[in-house]
Design a protein around this motif. Structure first.
Motif, PDB file in Angstrom:
ATOM      1  N   ALA A 187       0.830  -1.206   0.000  1.00  0.00           N
ATOM      2  CA  ALA A 187       0.000   0.000   0.000  1.00  0.00           C
ATOM      3  C   ALA A 187       0.862   1.253   0.000  1.00  0.00           C
ATOM      4  CB  ALA A 187      -0.922  -0.004   1.220  1.00  0.00           C
ATOM      5  N   ALA A 188       1.934   1.230   0.801  1.00  0.00           N
ATOM      6  CA  ALA A 188       2.831   2.383   0.865  1.00  0.00           C
ATOM      7  C   ALA A 188       3.596   2.550  -0.447  1.00  0.00           C
ATOM      8  CB  ALA A 188       3.799   2.223   2.031  1.00  0.00           C
ATOM      9  N   ALA A 189       4.072   1.436  -0.994  1.00  0.00           N
ATOM     10  CA  ALA A 189       4.871   1.493  -2.219  1.00  0.00           C
ATOM     11  C   ALA A 189       4.052   1.955  -3.415  1.00  0.00           C
ATOM     12  CB  ALA A 189       5.480   0.121  -2.505  1.00  0.00           C
ATOM     13  N   GLU A 190       2.794   1.537  -3.460  1.00  0.00           N
ATOM     14  CA  GLU A 190       1.935   1.850  -4.604  1.00  0.00           C
ATOM     15  C   GLU A 190       1.000   3.026  -4.341  1.00  0.00           C
ATOM     16  OE1 GLU A 190       0.002  -1.808  -5.656  1.00  0.00           O
ATOM     17  OE2 GLU A 190       1.889  -2.932  -5.550  1.00  0.00           O
ATOM     18  N   HIS A 191       1.184   3.669  -3.195  1.00  0.00           N
ATOM     19  CA  HIS A 191       0.419   4.872  -2.846  1.00  0.00           C
ATOM     20  C   HIS A 191      -1.089   4.627  -2.859  1.00  0.00           C
ATOM     21  CE1 HIS A 191       4.212   7.004  -3.171  1.00  0.00           C
ATOM     22  NE2 HIS A 191       4.366   6.545  -4.397  1.00  0.00           N
ATOM     23  N   TRP A 192      -1.496   3.537  -2.209  1.00  0.00           N
ATOM     24  CA  TRP A 192      -2.921   3.254  -2.097  1.00  0.00           C
ATOM     25  C   TRP A 192      -3.595   4.359  -1.284  1.00  0.00           C
ATOM     26  CZ3 TRP A 192      -3.522  -2.636  -0.572  1.00  0.00           C
ATOM     27  CH2 TRP A 192      -2.982  -3.430  -1.603  1.00  0.00           C
ATOM     28  N   VAL A 193      -4.897   4.459  -1.440  1.00  0.00           N
ATOM     29  CA  VAL A 193      -5.669   5.452  -0.689  1.00  0.00           C
ATOM     30  C   VAL A 193      -5.483   5.249   0.813  1.00  0.00           C
ATOM     31  CG1 VAL A 193      -7.993   6.263  -0.141  1.00  0.00           C
ATOM     32  CG2 VAL A 193      -7.379   5.758  -2.510  1.00  0.00           C
ATOM     33  N   SER A 194      -5.494   3.994   1.262  1.00  0.00           N
ATOM     34  CA  SER A 194      -5.351   3.702   2.691  1.00  0.00           C
ATOM     35  C   SER A 194      -4.010   4.187   3.226  1.00  0.00           C
ATOM     36  CB  SER A 194      -5.503   2.198   2.944  1.00  0.00           C
ATOM     37  OG  SER A 194      -4.593   1.455   2.146  1.00  0.00           O
ATOM     38  N   ALA A 195      -2.952   4.018   2.441  1.00  0.00           N
ATOM     39  CA  ALA A 195      -1.621   4.452   2.873  1.00  0.00           C
ATOM     40  C   ALA A 195      -1.538   5.971   2.923  1.00  0.00           C
ATOM     41  CB  ALA A 195      -0.556   3.896   1.935  1.00  0.00           C
ATOM     42  N   ARG A 196      -2.128   6.630   1.938  1.00  0.00           N
ATOM     43  CA  ARG A 196      -2.116   8.098   1.932  1.00  0.00           C
ATOM     44  C   ARG A 196      -2.929   8.648   3.100  1.00  0.00           C
ATOM     45  NH1 ARG A 196      -3.284   7.375  -3.622  1.00  0.00           N
ATOM     46  NH2 ARG A 196      -5.330   8.354  -3.350  1.00  0.00           N
ATOM     47  N   ALA A 197      -4.057   8.009   3.382  1.00  0.00           N
ATOM     48  CA  ALA A 197      -4.894   8.453   4.499  1.00  0.00           C
ATOM     49  C   ALA A 197      -4.164   8.262   5.831  1.00  0.00           C
ATOM     50  CB  ALA A 197      -6.212   7.684   4.505  1.00  0.00           C
ATOM     51  N   TYR A 198      -3.427   7.164   5.942  1.00  0.00           N
ATOM     52  CA  TYR A 198      -2.657   6.895   7.161  1.00  0.00           C
ATOM     53  C   TYR A 198      -1.586   7.958   7.362  1.00  0.00           C
ATOM     54  CZ  TYR A 198       0.389   4.277  10.394  1.00  0.00           C
ATOM     55  OH  TYR A 198       1.158   3.882  11.462  1.00  0.00           O
ATOM     56  N   ALA A 199      -0.859   8.266   6.299  1.00  0.00           N
ATOM     57  CA  ALA A 199       0.184   9.291   6.389  1.00  0.00           C
ATOM     58  C   ALA A 199      -0.428  10.645   6.737  1.00  0.00           C
ATOM     59  CB  ALA A 199       0.952   9.378   5.072  1.00  0.00           C
ATOM     60  N   ASP A 200      -1.565  10.962   6.140  1.00  0.00           N
ATOM     61  CA  ASP A 200      -2.239  12.230   6.441  1.00  0.00           C
ATOM     62  C   ASP A 200      -2.657  12.285   7.913  1.00  0.00           C
ATOM     63  OD1 ASP A 200      -1.965  13.143   3.862  1.00  0.00           O
ATOM     64  OD2 ASP A 200      -4.003  12.601   3.244  1.00  0.00           O
ATOM     65  N   ALA A 201      -3.140  11.150   8.427  1.00  0.00           N
ATOM     66  CA  ALA A 201      -3.559  11.101   9.831  1.00  0.00           C
ATOM     67  C   ALA A 201      -2.371  11.298  10.759  1.00  0.00           C
ATOM     68  CB  ALA A 201      -4.248   9.770  10.126  1.00  0.00           C
ATOM     69  N   LEU A 202      -1.235  10.684  10.425  1.00  0.00           N
ATOM     70  CA  LEU A 202      -0.032  10.863  11.238  1.00  0.00           C
ATOM     71  C   LEU A 202       0.407  12.323  11.238  1.00  0.00           C
ATOM     72  CD1 LEU A 202       2.179   7.762  10.314  1.00  0.00           C
ATOM     73  CD2 LEU A 202       0.709   8.074  12.311  1.00  0.00           C
ATOM     74  N   ARG A 203       0.409  12.928  10.053  1.00  0.00           N
ATOM     75  CA  ARG A 203       0.797  14.341   9.968  1.00  0.00           C
ATOM     76  C   ARG A 203      -0.164  15.214  10.770  1.00  0.00           C
ATOM     77  NH1 ARG A 203       2.624  12.906   4.535  1.00  0.00           N
ATOM     78  NH2 ARG A 203       0.486  13.090   3.763  1.00  0.00           N
TER      79      ARG A 203
END
Length: 204
Positions: free
Chosen positions: A122-138
């Motif tokens: 998910a992180a490598a392919e920039h899935w929506v779930s990975a982007r949402a997770y990164a946004d939540a962390l930020r």
């Protein structure tokens, strides 16, 4: 269970329940065989549905992986939020936040390796779930830094968005599933030392 039973009005599960059933079966298959080696046909055989029926609920295998990944990452975020809430000062909130995020990532890697591989994909392919997770962390970083500034615990000279981006970049090797595997041998010392460095940079 057959498709007829699953869709019979008043007798079978609701569409939401069918989605949950597919996700549960996929979670088991991915955990046993790995995300890459499991096909939608494998899932269909596992549940007793046809591929076409599964595609009524998920447009692709990735969509199923997204659902599983989102649920796992949400658990990590929930634990991080609970840890932050227990901290009294902003520095303590950050320490708890970074530690929980890192520790739960490590636990997922060792305890549920096949599911960890989904998160890495998910992180490598920039899935929506990975982007949402990164946004939540930020977002959580921003909340902690803002709180610290309001209480006089953190400096105010650096623009908030710049400070938060820099903190996230520094944390990435230990909170991003794609990078964590390559840095496991640095833990727990690196996480502890990096926390200290970040907090010293934020000091007023």
């Amino acid at each position: 269970m057959t498709e007829t039973l699953a869709t019979s009005v008043g007798r079978g599960p609701t569409e939401h329940a069918v989605r949950d059933q597919i996700i549960e079966a996929a979670n088991d298959c991915f955990a046993r065989y790995g995300y890459g080696k499991t096909t939608v046909a494998d899932l269909a055989r596992e549940i007793g549905f046809s591929k076409a029926y599964i595609y009524r609920f998920f447009e692709s295998k990735q969509a199923i992986g997204e659902a599983i990944c989102s649920a796992r990452l949400e658990r990590i975020l929930d634990a991080a939020k609970a840890a932050v809430d227990e901290g009294e000062s902003a520095p303590e909130k950050f320490r708890r936040f970074f530690k929980v995020i890192t520790n739960m990532g490590v636990e997922l890697f060792f305890d549920d390796r096949k599911i960890y591989e989904i998160a890495a994909s998910a992180a490598a392919e920039h899935w929506v779930s990975a982007r949402a997770y990164a946004d939540a962390l930020r977002g959580m970083i921003s909340d902690i830094v803002w709180d610290g500034r309001e209480k006089g615990e953190f400096e105010r000279k650096t623009p908030l968005d710049e400070a938060c981006r820099a903190i996230f970049y520094a944390m990435t090797p230990f909170v991003d599933p794609l990078h964590l595997e390559r840095n496991l041998d640095l833990l727990p010392d690196a996480q502890t030392e990096l926390t200290g460095l970040i907090l010293r940079s934020l000091a007023p």
